[in-house]
Design a protein around this motif. Structure first.
Motif, mmCIF file in Angstrom:
data_model
loop_
_atom_site.group_PDB
_atom_site.id
_atom_site.type_symbol
_atom_site.label_atom_id
_atom_site.label_comp_id
_atom_site.label_asym_id
_atom_site.label_seq_id
_atom_site.Cartn_x
_atom_site.Cartn_y
_atom_site.Cartn_z
ATOM 1 N N MET A 326 -6.375 -1.930 0.065
ATOM 2 C CA MET A 326 -6.030 -3.261 -0.430
ATOM 3 C C MET A 326 -5.668 -3.199 -1.906
ATOM 4 O O MET A 326 -4.689 -3.789 -2.352
ATOM 5 C CB MET A 326 -7.211 -4.205 -0.189
ATOM 6 C CG MET A 326 -6.910 -5.639 -0.527
ATOM 7 S SD MET A 326 -7.073 -5.977 -2.268
ATOM 8 C CE MET A 326 -8.552 -6.930 -2.275
ATOM 9 N N TYR A 329 -2.235 -1.625 -2.261
ATOM 10 C CA TYR A 329 -1.185 -2.563 -1.869
ATOM 11 C C TYR A 329 -0.930 -3.597 -2.962
ATOM 12 O O TYR A 329 0.172 -3.750 -3.467
ATOM 13 C CB TYR A 329 -1.577 -3.267 -0.557
ATOM 14 C CG TYR A 329 -0.729 -4.477 -0.265
ATOM 15 C CD1 TYR A 329 0.622 -4.339 0.048
ATOM 16 C CD2 TYR A 329 -1.267 -5.769 -0.326
ATOM 17 C CE1 TYR A 329 1.410 -5.452 0.289
ATOM 18 C CE2 TYR A 329 -0.495 -6.879 -0.097
ATOM 19 C CZ TYR A 329 0.848 -6.718 0.211
ATOM 20 O OH TYR A 329 1.626 -7.820 0.434
ATOM 21 N N ALA A 330 -2.000 -4.302 -3.349
ATOM 22 C CA ALA A 330 -1.833 -5.408 -4.305
ATOM 23 C C ALA A 330 -1.426 -4.887 -5.684
ATOM 24 O O ALA A 330 -0.568 -5.477 -6.348
ATOM 25 C CB ALA A 330 -3.122 -6.220 -4.385
ATOM 26 N N MET A 383 -0.421 0.500 4.176
ATOM 27 C CA MET A 383 -1.661 -0.100 3.637
ATOM 28 C C MET A 383 -2.028 -1.350 4.440
ATOM 29 O O MET A 383 -3.190 -1.570 4.775
ATOM 30 C CB MET A 383 -1.493 -0.503 2.165
ATOM 31 C CG MET A 383 -1.256 0.632 1.181
ATOM 32 S SD MET A 383 -2.503 1.905 1.247
ATOM 33 C CE MET A 383 -1.556 3.226 1.952
ATOM 34 N N LEU A 384 -1.026 -2.165 4.728
ATOM 35 C CA LEU A 384 -1.288 -3.396 5.489
ATOM 36 C C LEU A 384 -1.765 -3.057 6.904
ATOM 37 O O LEU A 384 -2.638 -3.743 7.451
ATOM 38 C CB LEU A 384 -0.025 -4.269 5.527
ATOM 39 C CG LEU A 384 0.390 -4.859 4.166
ATOM 40 C CD1 LEU A 384 1.773 -5.508 4.258
ATOM 41 C CD2 LEU A 384 -0.624 -5.867 3.646
ATOM 42 N N ILE A 387 -5.449 -2.177 6.548
ATOM 43 C CA ILE A 387 -6.279 -3.379 6.359
ATOM 44 C C ILE A 387 -6.460 -4.103 7.697
ATOM 45 O O ILE A 387 -7.567 -4.503 8.060
ATOM 46 C CB ILE A 387 -5.642 -4.331 5.312
ATOM 47 C CG1 ILE A 387 -5.585 -3.661 3.941
ATOM 48 C CG2 ILE A 387 -6.430 -5.639 5.217
ATOM 49 C CD1 ILE A 387 -4.720 -4.402 2.920
ATOM 50 N N SER A 388 -5.365 -4.234 8.448
ATOM 51 C CA SER A 388 -5.427 -4.911 9.756
ATOM 52 C C SER A 388 -6.431 -4.238 10.670
ATOM 53 O O SER A 388 -7.220 -4.887 11.348
ATOM 54 C CB SER A 388 -4.068 -4.865 10.465
ATOM 55 O OG SER A 388 -3.100 -5.481 9.696
ATOM 56 N N LEU A 392 -9.829 -6.098 9.016
ATOM 57 C CA LEU A 392 -9.735 -7.323 9.819
ATOM 58 C C LEU A 392 -10.003 -7.065 11.300
ATOM 59 O O LEU A 392 -10.191 -8.008 12.061
ATOM 60 C CB LEU A 392 -8.355 -7.975 9.634
ATOM 61 C CG LEU A 392 -7.982 -8.300 8.180
ATOM 62 C CD1 LEU A 392 -6.598 -8.943 8.107
ATOM 63 C CD2 LEU A 392 -9.018 -9.230 7.555
ATOM 64 N N LEU A 394 -8.113 -6.172 13.743
ATOM 65 C CA LEU A 394 -7.162 -6.816 14.659
ATOM 66 C C LEU A 394 -6.870 -5.897 15.843
ATOM 67 O O LEU A 394 -6.912 -4.677 15.714
ATOM 68 C CB LEU A 394 -5.879 -7.173 13.910
ATOM 69 C CG LEU A 394 -6.031 -8.388 12.991
ATOM 70 C CD1 LEU A 394 -4.793 -8.572 12.127
ATOM 71 C CD2 LEU A 394 -6.323 -9.658 13.782
ATOM 72 N N SER B 285 -3.045 -9.346 6.619
ATOM 73 C CA SER B 285 -3.586 -8.396 5.633
ATOM 74 C C SER B 285 -3.225 -8.803 4.208
ATOM 75 O O SER B 285 -4.021 -8.673 3.286
ATOM 76 C CB SER B 285 -3.065 -6.983 5.905
ATOM 77 O OG SER B 285 -3.496 -6.557 7.174
ATOM 78 N N HIS B 286 -2.004 -9.289 4.038
ATOM 79 C CA HIS B 286 -1.590 -9.791 2.723
ATOM 80 C C HIS B 286 -2.489 -10.968 2.318
ATOM 81 O O HIS B 286 -2.968 -11.042 1.186
ATOM 82 C CB HIS B 286 -0.131 -10.220 2.756
ATOM 83 C CG HIS B 286 0.328 -10.927 1.514
ATOM 84 N ND1 HIS B 286 0.469 -10.287 0.307
ATOM 85 C CD2 HIS B 286 0.618 -12.230 1.282
ATOM 86 C CE1 HIS B 286 0.852 -11.166 -0.615
ATOM 87 N NE2 HIS B 286 0.933 -12.357 -0.049
ATOM 88 N N TYR B 288 -5.507 -11.637 3.343
ATOM 89 C CA TYR B 288 -6.838 -11.120 3.014
ATOM 90 C C TYR B 288 -6.884 -10.635 1.561
ATOM 91 O O TYR B 288 -7.811 -10.943 0.816
ATOM 92 C CB TYR B 288 -7.198 -9.978 3.969
ATOM 93 C CG TYR B 288 -8.356 -9.139 3.478
ATOM 94 C CD1 TYR B 288 -9.663 -9.561 3.660
ATOM 95 C CD2 TYR B 288 -8.125 -7.937 2.809
ATOM 96 C CE1 TYR B 288 -10.727 -8.803 3.178
ATOM 97 C CE2 TYR B 288 -9.178 -7.181 2.326
ATOM 98 C CZ TYR B 288 -10.468 -7.614 2.515
ATOM 99 O OH TYR B 288 -11.513 -6.880 2.026
ATOM 100 N N SER B 289 -5.858 -9.873 1.156
ATOM 101 C CA SER B 289 -5.824 -9.333 -0.204
ATOM 102 C C SER B 289 -5.827 -10.454 -1.233
ATOM 103 O O SER B 289 -6.560 -10.409 -2.218
ATOM 104 C CB SER B 289 -4.567 -8.475 -0.416
ATOM 105 O OG SER B 289 -4.441 -7.535 0.611
#
Lengths: 397, 379
Positions: A326, A329-330, A383-384, A387-388, A392, A394, B285-286, B288-289
């Motif tokens: 995360m 990514y950010a 990266m997404l 995270i998924s 999360l 998913l 996911s975006h 969430y960030s």
């Protein structure tokens, strides 16, 4: 006075005595950065003095144990050192993939013999390492790599090609992912270490959109990689066929590094600096651009809080193990936006590719360089995906 | 100070989380009072329960019967309020008015704080004088009259104005509308003659008023802080409110996000769970960030405020702006990813969107606070 306070004042005094004024200036050129290695030369006496003082003190790798060339600082002391160095804008004495990437892998997976030899060499800047991960067909899908090492008993014969090997043409050794079992996707990769002067290794720089060539294509043509470099010093890290474990561990480090979680330029607000820059040129900020800068600063300052929170949580084991994804990514998306805005503020001046005004096209080259942030070390899309799947939870992710 | 909750705070979070999920749940509170067209927009019984747990006086000093805790703790309660969309006067009474009363005389504190701590009183705050938050301009006038003041003018967006036992009003005692000096804060009691409330129900079913003051006579001791020197108190109240509403906004964002992620794991289309589609995974996911980053900004702002740092003002605006963007994204993605069902009143996701909209406007939206970030940074 607490121990930490006295450590701070000792550190301050040591830096005052050992960090030359020239080493307290921002890095302007590639040769302001000292990478070490067999063919390294110092740009100035000050750079040499600063490097040697740090080696003697263990400050090229302050948090590593003293036995391996470090200073054995605990996390709180290491933080104090970072703060004190950044207070005087001290340049890093040594930059190296050995410090950032291979070192952490060896500290975690290495044998005592490997640690004694390689970590000390890294700490003293004797060997410059590069990283052999990506292949022409295996970027985001890294595990599909094809470079193959055929088992010949006491050594492997490696054939294949790597790409995006940072500074391969200037490096002495490579840490390299090589397929050693074609039938097993994840458990068929070995993390090998070998000398770039081994017969059969060749490199070719790749020119990028920034006009620079920090990356290379690297070719292996019947390269003999020994399984051992002597007693308790294997030619690979971890276990044979289990190099993916090492690579995954390292990718975590790399993502943390690229995300800029530790603070610094890429998490800082820029609006005020951009206004000063425009005023110097006799112009003023367009209101809509000012608004974009303000929104960027909100995001950058909030991200800096996230970086601080993330490091605080890592220290006590509260951070989710996939959180570096995360941050990566950010942080990289933010850094790209930052340079887009800096180009806009700079206007036509920032387009100049080779003028003195732009110090050889710095703004444009830096802007172009940032486009790789969301590709290298795992794309934003990867990266997404992580995270998924891992945060999360998913389905089918 | 590390940016996570210490043990005591984690315990408070557990209590607050359990209480709001059980007693403050959407069906039990928000829908219940909304469907009865409750004139207060919240339940007084729940407010009493919150008092029993000590929540009401969380920011009230121990010498005044409160818990003497800080904005981190208030934020813990607010995040759970946000997550459950629990209607209550906590933000206006326990955060905004309580912060103002910290600057009040012993007499005023003795008059109002016991009722707040016991959950018998509800307070409101009247700052805005138009549809947008512009506290730099205060036109509402309080002229000296005898031993006291006569208050005239109007205030908008006074949350719980008609239900409040006391309203903190920012008025001008000297100078012109946009002067920093010359502002005074007053504690105006419920029964003040000449005060009129035009109550309106808002999109999130909370109640607000357009309140007018027609020569409302106030005693001299209704003044909170110094005459003409109220800007400092007003700023403190606003900062606390901004950080508090940002914390509630994070709760709204997380509530909406959790609901949406759950839905992605259950809803099938084209023979697959929709959570398997990468187009939705990447957006989730975006989201969430963004929510995590907003949350970090909020806890940082709370800590700076509690430490009395001069950076608190900047970070309060960063937090308010970042949360407005992140929570806005959470509710919009929430409704969209729920598809048709997200448009129904029966389903809760739309309620998150409505609450977020109201919270965004409260004490300044993302544009207002991004502009403040620029100004405070010198551009």
């Amino acid at each position: 006075m607490s121990d930490l306070d006295s450590f701070r004042s000792e550190t301050r005094a040591w830096l005052e005595a050992n960090c030359p004024p020239e080493m307290r200036e921002p890095v302007r050129d590639e040769d302001d950065v000292y990478w070490g290695g067999r063919n390294a030369s110092f740009k100035s006496d000050a750079q040499k003095a600063w490097f040697e003082a740090c080696v003697a003190k263990g400050y090229t790798v302050p948090a590593w144990p003293k036995a391996y060339g470090g200073a054995g600082l605990n996390p709180a002391e290491a933080k104090v050192l970072r703060e004190e160095m950044s207070r005087i804008n001290a340049r890093p004495p040594l930059s190296s993939f050995g410090i950032w990437m291979l070192g952490p892998a060896l500290l975690h997976f290495g044998t005592e013999g490997q640690k004694q030899r390689f970590l000390n060499e890294i700490a003293r800047g004797e060997i410059r390492w590069c990283q052999g991960y990506s292949e022409p067909g295996s970027g985001s899908d890294l595990v599909s790599m094809q470079t193959f090492g055929e088992d010949k008993g006491d050594h492997w014969v490696v054939n294949g090609q790597k790409i995006w090997t940072s500074y391969a043409d200037k490096c002495d050794w490579i840490f390299c992912l090589v397929r050693t079992d074609k039938d097993n996707k994840y458990q068929g990769i070995t993390f090998m270490l070998f000398d770039m002067e081994t017969p059969g290794v060749t490199t070719k720089p790749i020119k990028l959109i920034s006009g620079n060539s920090p990356f290379c294509e690297t070719f292996f043509d019947d390269v003999a990689v020994p399984k051992s470099y002597g007693e308790d010093c294997p030619g690979f890290v971890g276990q044979i066929n289990r190099g993916w474990d090492v690579a995954k561990y390292l990718l975590g480090h790399e993502r943390e590094m690229i995300s800029g979680a530790g603070g610094g330029d890429r998490t800082a607000a820029i609006g005020a600096a951009m206004k000063r820059a425009t005023a110097k040129e006799g112009g003023e900020l367009d209101p809509i651009l000012r608004a974009e800068l303000a929104m960027f600063d909100v995001d950058a300052l909030a991200y800096a809080c996230m970086g601080e929170k993330f490091l605080d949580e890592i220290k006590v084991g509260k951070a989710h193990p996939a959180q570096p994804n995360m941050m990566k990514y950010a942080g990289t998306e933010l850094n790209k936006r930052r340079h887009e805005l800096m180009m806009s503020v700079g206007g036509s001046r920032s387009l100049e590719w080779d003028s003195d005004d732009t110090d050889g096209g710095k703004p444009a080259r830096n802007w172009l360089r940032t486009k790789a942030n969301s590709i290298e070390g795992g794309t934003s899309e990867v990266m997404l995906n992580v995270i998924s799947k891992r945060i999360l939870d998913l389905p089918g992710a | 100070m590390p940016l996570y909750h210490n043990e005591d705070q984690a315990m408070l979070a557990e209590t607050a989380s359990q209480f709001m999920a059980e007693e403050g749940a959407i069906a039990k509170q928000l829908r219940h009072w909304r469907d009865r067209e409750c004139k207060d927009g919240f339940g007084h019984a729940l407010w009493k329960q919150m008092a029993e747990l000590g929540f009401t006086g969380i920011l009230v000093g121990e010498e005044d019967g409160g818990l003497g805790m800080g904005h981190v703790e208030a934020g813990i309660v607010l995040e759970e309020i946000g997550r459950n969309l629990t209607p209550s006067p906590f933000l206006t009474s326990s955060v905004l008015a309580a912060t103002a009363l910290k600057h009040a005389s012993e007499d005023l504190r003795g008059r109002y704080l016991p009722g707040l701590v016991s959950g018998d009183s509800v307070f409101a705050v009247a700052v805005d004088e138009g549809a947008k938050h512009r506290p730099e301009r205060i036109a509402c006038k309080a002229e000296r009259s005898g031993n006291g003041f006569k208050l005239s003018g109007k205030k908008d967006f006074v949350i719980h104005g008609a239900s409040a036992d006391m309203i903190v009003v920012a008025a001008r005692t000297s100078g012109s509308d946009s002067d920093a000096d010359g502002v005074t804060l007053f504690a105006v009691p419920k029964d003040a003659a000449g005060m009129n409330h035009n109550a309106v129900r808002l999109v999130d079913s909370s109640m607000a008023t357009h309140t007018t003051f027609d020569n409302v006579e106030l005693d001299g001791d209704a003044v909170i802080g110094e005459v003409d020197g109220g800007r400092e108190v007003l700023n403190a109240l606003l900062m606390a409110g901004r950080v508090g509403s940002a914390a509630e906004g994070v709760g709204v964002a997380r509530g909406a996000m959790d609901m949406t992620i759950d839905y992605l794991k259950q809803r099938k289309q084209f023979g697959r769970l929709i959570g398997e589609f990468q187009a939705l995974q990447h957006r989730a996911s975006h989201l969430y960030s963004e929510v995590e980053i907003a949350r970090a900004a909020v806890i940082k702002a709370q800590q700076l405020l509690d430490a009395g740092s001069e950076k608190a003002d900047l970070m309060a605006s960063v937090a308010k702006a970042k949360v407005a963007k992140a929570a806005g994204l959470a509710v919009k993605e929430g409704v969209q990813m729920h598809g048709g069902i997200g448009m129904t009143d029966e389903y809760d996701i739309g309620l998150y969107m409505k609450r977020d909209r109201a919270l965004q406007e409260f004490l300044g939206d993302a544009y207002y606070h991004a502009n403040r970030v620029a100004e405070l940074s010198g551009y």
